[in-house]
Scaffold this active site. Structure first.
Site, PDB file in Angstrom:
ATOM      1  N   GLU A   1       0.852  -1.198   0.000  1.00 43.12           N
ATOM      2  CA  GLU A   1       0.000   0.000   0.000  1.00 43.12           C
ATOM      3  C   GLU A   1       0.887   1.247   0.000  1.00 43.12           C
ATOM      4  OE1 GLU A   1      -3.586  -0.255   1.984  1.00 43.12           O
ATOM      5  OE2 GLU A   1      -3.778   1.871   2.462  1.00 43.12           O
ATOM      6  N   ARG A   2       0.608   2.127  -0.951  1.00 41.48           N
ATOM      7  CA  ARG A   2       1.371   3.383  -1.088  1.00 41.48           C
ATOM      8  C   ARG A   2       2.875   3.130  -1.266  1.00 41.48           C
ATOM      9  NH1 ARG A   2      -3.280   5.775  -2.275  1.00 41.48           N
ATOM     10  NH2 ARG A   2      -4.760   5.629  -0.587  1.00 41.48           N
TER      11      ARG A   2
ATOM     12  N   ASN B   1      -3.545  -1.652   7.585  1.00 43.77           N
ATOM     13  CA  ASN B   1      -4.851  -2.214   7.223  1.00 43.77           C
ATOM     14  C   ASN B   1      -4.632  -3.723   7.169  1.00 43.77           C
ATOM     15  OD1 ASN B   1      -5.989   0.399   6.869  1.00 43.77           O
ATOM     16  ND2 ASN B   1      -4.921   0.517   4.906  1.00 43.77           N
TER      17      ASN B   1
ATOM     18  N   LYS C   1      -4.052  -0.229  14.039  1.00 43.33           N
ATOM     19  CA  LYS C   1      -4.902   0.825  13.476  1.00 43.33           C
ATOM     20  C   LYS C   1      -6.338   0.397  13.775  1.00 43.33           C
ATOM     21  CE  LYS C   1      -6.307   2.837   8.988  1.00 43.33           C
ATOM     22  NZ  LYS C   1      -5.955   2.988   7.562  1.00 43.33           N
TER      23      LYS C   1
ATOM     24  N   GLU D   1     -10.864   4.740   9.111  1.00 40.23           N
ATOM     25  CA  GLU D   1     -11.052   4.418   7.694  1.00 40.23           C
ATOM     26  C   GLU D   1     -11.653   3.028   7.511  1.00 40.23           C
ATOM     27  OE1 GLU D   1      -7.101   5.192   6.088  1.00 40.23           O
ATOM     28  OE2 GLU D   1      -7.600   7.313   5.904  1.00 40.23           O
TER      29      GLU D   1
ATOM     30  N   ARG E   1      -2.104   3.529  17.001  1.00 41.31           N
ATOM     31  CA  ARG E   1      -2.104   4.720  16.136  1.00 41.31           C
ATOM     32  C   ARG E   1      -3.166   5.738  16.538  1.00 41.31           C
ATOM     33  NH1 ARG E   1      -2.723   4.030  10.424  1.00 41.31           N
ATOM     34  NH2 ARG E   1      -0.957   5.279   9.792  1.00 41.31           N
TER      35      ARG E   1
ATOM     36  N   LYS F   1       0.787  10.694  13.605  1.00 43.58           N
ATOM     37  CA  LYS F   1       1.309  11.268  12.350  1.00 43.58           C
ATOM     38  C   LYS F   1       1.756  12.705  12.601  1.00 43.58           C
ATOM     39  CE  LYS F   1      -1.257   8.472   9.010  1.00 43.58           C
ATOM     40  NZ  LYS F   1      -2.046   8.427   7.761  1.00 43.58           N
TER      41      LYS F   1
ATOM     42  N   ASP G   1      -2.956  14.275   7.213  1.00 46.46           N
ATOM     43  CA  ASP G   1      -2.431  13.058   6.597  1.00 46.46           C
ATOM     44  C   ASP G   1      -1.270  13.346   5.645  1.00 46.46           C
ATOM     45  OD1 ASP G   1      -2.237  10.405   5.952  1.00 46.46           O
ATOM     46  OD2 ASP G   1      -3.933  10.372   4.577  1.00 46.46           O
TER      47      ASP G   1
ATOM     48  N   GLU H   1       3.661   9.520  -0.563  1.00 47.31           N
ATOM     49  CA  GLU H   1       2.305   9.256  -1.063  1.00 47.31           C
ATOM     50  C   GLU H   1       1.661  10.490  -1.689  1.00 47.31           C
ATOM     51  OE1 GLU H   1      -0.254   7.857   2.063  1.00 47.31           O
ATOM     52  OE2 GLU H   1      -2.058   8.233   0.901  1.00 47.31           O
TER      53      GLU H   1
ATOM     54  N   GLU I   1       6.045  22.059  -3.064  1.00 44.84           N
ATOM     55  CA  GLU I   1       4.994  22.820  -2.366  1.00 44.84           C
ATOM     56  C   GLU I   1       4.477  23.936  -3.268  1.00 44.84           C
ATOM     57  OE1 GLU I   1       6.228  24.972   1.164  1.00 44.84           O
ATOM     58  OE2 GLU I   1       4.186  24.921   1.958  1.00 44.84           O
TER      59      GLU I   1
HETATM   60  C1  GCU Z   1      -3.563   7.350   4.275  1.00 45.89           C
HETATM   61  C2  GCU Z   1      -3.280   6.394   3.161  1.00 45.89           C
HETATM   62  C3  GCU Z   1      -3.858   5.046   3.410  1.00 45.89           C
HETATM   63  C4  GCU Z   1      -3.411   4.543   4.765  1.00 45.89           C
HETATM   64  C5  GCU Z   1      -3.765   5.555   5.818  1.00 45.89           C
HETATM   65  C6  GCU Z   1      -3.185   5.203   7.171  1.00 45.89           C
HETATM   66  O1  GCU Z   1      -4.908   7.684   4.302  1.00 45.89           O
HETATM   67  O2  GCU Z   1      -3.770   6.909   1.967  1.00 45.89           O
HETATM   68  O3  GCU Z   1      -3.433   4.194   2.393  1.00 45.89           O
HETATM   69  O4  GCU Z   1      -4.007   3.325   5.053  1.00 45.89           O
HETATM   70  O5  GCU Z   1      -3.214   6.793   5.498  1.00 45.89           O
HETATM   71  O6  GCU Z   1      -2.158   5.755   7.502  1.00 45.89           O
HETATM   72  O7  GCU Z   1      -3.749   4.384   7.884  1.00 45.89           O
END
Ligand code: GCU
Length: 678
Positions: free
Chosen positions: A160-161, A203, A278, A282, A315, A356, A361, A389, A507
């Site tokens: 992911e990313r 995730n 996490k 989301e 998190r 974070k 984000d 990202e 930026e």
């Molecule tokens: C961002 C990202 C996701 C990731 C999320 C996270 O939103 O786009 O891919 O899962 O951060 O940090 O949990």
């Protein structure tokens, strides 16, 4: 030169003839080490490095007498046993090293084996940069115990990313059979002091906990252990649901389920670093499903790993992604404080809340998260994204150390006292026993690891800053460049110039004045799409209208977010005259004709000017990179040239899309006739 990119900065390129660092000892003694121990790794690495850099074959033994011209590497205890008590190590801490070079003899000692390995990598870095100071002796201790990466690898083999290929750890639902790549990655990470890797995506998939995969975790941990890198995993909060029909953290059955699986994992991975969670974010499951608190959830895992010495990284990225755009007081940036401040002091001692760097984000510019200053009785870590990202996904190049340092050096003034983010996450400010750094590299099977050679300066810088956040961005970069591309002054100057201009350029052509990155936020997070940010529940809003723009986060009129900061900072962000221009639109909703304090430009004119300046800067990076032809190897030269050329073109797309978008909204012409109907 013909370099294999997979060595990253550990190339150990042959030194120029006559370098003073050629005078190195002719034997290596790795004290009291077995073949899978970090000290033995240190010995092998020293042998490999010296052979490659100096063309010198140096004997490696694992004991015996120190001869006057040897490199001795080991723990303090092993040294004391072998040669009698060593002095000057009182201040040496866990993972720290003593590096002492005198008259051709080198002593590298750690309080633990890992520290000795870090000292060996540092010595090799000095040899490779021709920078060994003979007659010196010093101790270097890490500022924090937790210096981890979070790999967002999925069990199907995707990342992911991640922009550097497939997963190094998983394929087709299972841990890979071949762990060579995991070991090579651990080597790179260890060389900059990283001591833990969470190997799967936040995730997380519950099938990671199957018998076959737990066995696989054991193999991965075995591969990384010689480098002192401990394995950890992300958990899916609902994992027990399939067998128990519940995942309520206060249900004793659920608690027992986690204790049991944790014990099984520790049988295969006796030194597992811990868990990353996490939850309720989301769409992920979490304790809120059962009306339990986030602390109830975190502490359940904390109890499970505590007997084994593990920790839980929980998190703070918890928010509702269905908030109301119509409501001018709703604000995703407030979520962290709302969820976590009431829980301060309610987490078990082995829980670290991972935050974070900003409240939203990983945007191109955010203020530091106010949560860092709000948790006084909870250990915290900062989460940084090494994988860019929102910052061009390694098709653009952005050197991130300056961005990270701006956050780490920011003084949040908790209780009106110095409270720099770096001193909070080190545990120093609030006297916390734990704390640290979590970096998200997005590494994959690509030989470049991250997708571009230049991007590796970010992984290198992440490790160095996690060790010592007081280091300067340019100093770190210079070390990396010397190790990666050699010490030609033109190469050093050019890479420095491109790198230090890269964040301001990005930026400028992506999103200015704290308005966020203005990328597509719904799918790709790549390329311009400011319209995707407003009018939905995600809360990454610009609130861009025909006359005005920006998030009103003031206390009296807006979302109140400015008031989440300690008083001195709240006063600054709440007051439009005191808010720095680069965060103007983060905190205030203003007319496009609002004038900036620094330049007296209007907001809209600044957008136009900045986008043209940023894109112009990206054009110069191509010419600058071209000037390195023949000064670095052809393969890496061409690889990066392709990316810089792409970036130059794409920066024009950014420039034109964003300036046109705001022209269409505001219908205000550009004073320099570049945008509008002149
Ligand atoms: C961002 C990202 C996701 C990731 C999320 C996270 O939103 O786009 O891919 O899962 O951060 O940090 O949990």
């Amino acid at each position: 030169l013909g370099e294999d990119g997979s060595q990253g900065w550990l190339r150990y390129a042959p030194a120029a003839k006559g370098c003073k660092s050629q005078q190195v000892p002719s034997a290596i003694v790795a004290l009291n080490s077995t073949k899978i121990s970090p000290v033995y790794t240190a010995g092998k690495e020293l042998q490999r490095g010296l052979r490659s850099i100096l063309g010198k074959a140096v004997d490696l033994t694992t004991g015996g007498r120190s001869n006057s011209s040897a490199i001795v590497v080991g723990t303090v205890d092993a040294y004391n046993t072998a040669y009698g008590s060593v002095s000057g190590v009182e201040d040496l801490e866990d993972d720290g090293y003593l590096l002492s070079t005198h008259d051709g003899s080198v002593v590298i000692l750690g309080r633990n084996q890992r520290g000795a390995l870090y000292g060996a990598f540092e010595y090799l870095s000095q040899v490779a940069r021709n920078n060994v100071t003979s007659g010196s002796s010093y101790i270097s201790n890490p500022q924090v115990p937790i210096r981890w990466t979070n790999e967002w690898d999925n069990m199907d083999g995707s990342v992911e990313r991640g922009y550097g290929g497939a997963s190094n750890f998983f394929r087709g639902g299972y841990v890979v059979d071949n762990t060579t790549r995991a070991a090579e990655y651990a080597r790179l990470l260890a060389s900059v002091g990283i001591n833990g890797v969470i190997i799967n995506n936040v995730n997380a998939n519950a099938t990671l906990l199957s018998d076959r995969n737990v066995e696989g975790l054991g193999r991965l941990a075995d591969a990384m252990r010689p480098y002192g890198v401990q394995l950890g995993i992300s958990l899916n909060f609902a994992s027990p649901n399939a067998t128990l029909g519940t995942f309520d953290p206060l249900d004793p059955k659920v608690d027992a389920w986690w204790a049991n699986i944790t014990n099984q994992i520790y049988k295969k991975v006796p030194d597992m670093a811990g868990y990353l969670v996490k939850a309720n974010s989301e769409g992920q499951p979490g304790p809120l499903t059962y009306n339990r608190t986030l602390a109830d959830g975190a502490n359940m895992f904390a109890r499970a790993v505590e007997p084994h010495g593990g920790v839980v990284m929980f998190r703070a990225f918890v928010y509702d992604n269905h908030i109301s755009y119509a409501n001018w007081t709703s604000d995703r940036a407030n979520a962290q404080l709302e969820f976590f401040q009431p829980l301060d002091g309610k987490f078990d001692e082995n829980v670290i809340v991972q935050i974070k760097y900003g409240p939203i984000d990983f945007q191109v510019r955010e203020p530091a998260s106010p949560l860092f200053a709000a948790l006084h009785n909870t250990s915290t870590a900062i989460e940084l994204q090494v994988t860019p990202e929102y910052l061009g996904q390694n098709c653009h190049f952005v050197y991130l150390a300056p961005l990270w340092k701006e956050i780490l050096d920011f003084d949040l003034r908790a209780d009106n006292k110095s409270s720099m983010v770096k001193d909070i996450v080190s545990g120093q400010r609030f006297k916390r026993p734990l704390g640290g750094y979590a970096g998200v590299p997005g590494a994959g099977t690509n030989t470049t690891w991250l997708g571009s050679h230049m991007a590796m300066s970010n992984l290198y810088a992440y490790g160095r800053l996690a060790w010592d956040a007081s280091l300067g961005s340019e100093d770190i970069l210079e070390d990396w460049t010397r190790l990666t591309f050699g010490s030609d002054q033109i190469v050093l100057d050019t890479i420095n110039d491109i790198s230090m201009k890269s964040w301001p350029a990005y930026e400028n052509y992506s999103g200015n004045l704290g308005v966020q990155t203005l990328t597509d936020i719904l799918y790709t997070h790549f390329g311009p799409n400011p319209a995707s940010q407003d009018n939905n529940g995600w809360g990454q809003w610009l609130r861009a209208g025909n006359v005005t723009i920006g998030m009103d986060r003031t206390i009296e009129n807006g979302t109140g977010n400015a008031g989440n900061y300690p008083p001195e900072i709240a006063e600054m962000y709440n007051d439009i005259d005191k808010t720095p221009d680069n965060l103007l639109l983060w905190f205030h909703h203003v007319p496009y004709t609002q004038r900036l304090k620094s330049s007296n430009e209007t907001v809209i004119q600044h957008f136009y000017n900045a986008h043209y300046a940023g894109a112009a800067s990206a054009q110069t990076f191509v010419q600058q990179w071209e000037s390195l032809k023949g000064k670095i190897d052809h393969e890496r030269f061409e690889h990066q040239l392709f990316r810089q050329t792409y970036q130059a073109g794409h920066s024009l797309v950014w420039r034109d899309s964003i300036t046109q978008y705001f022209y269409n909204l505001s219908m205000i012409d550009d004073e320099s006739d570049r945008v509008g109907n002149h």
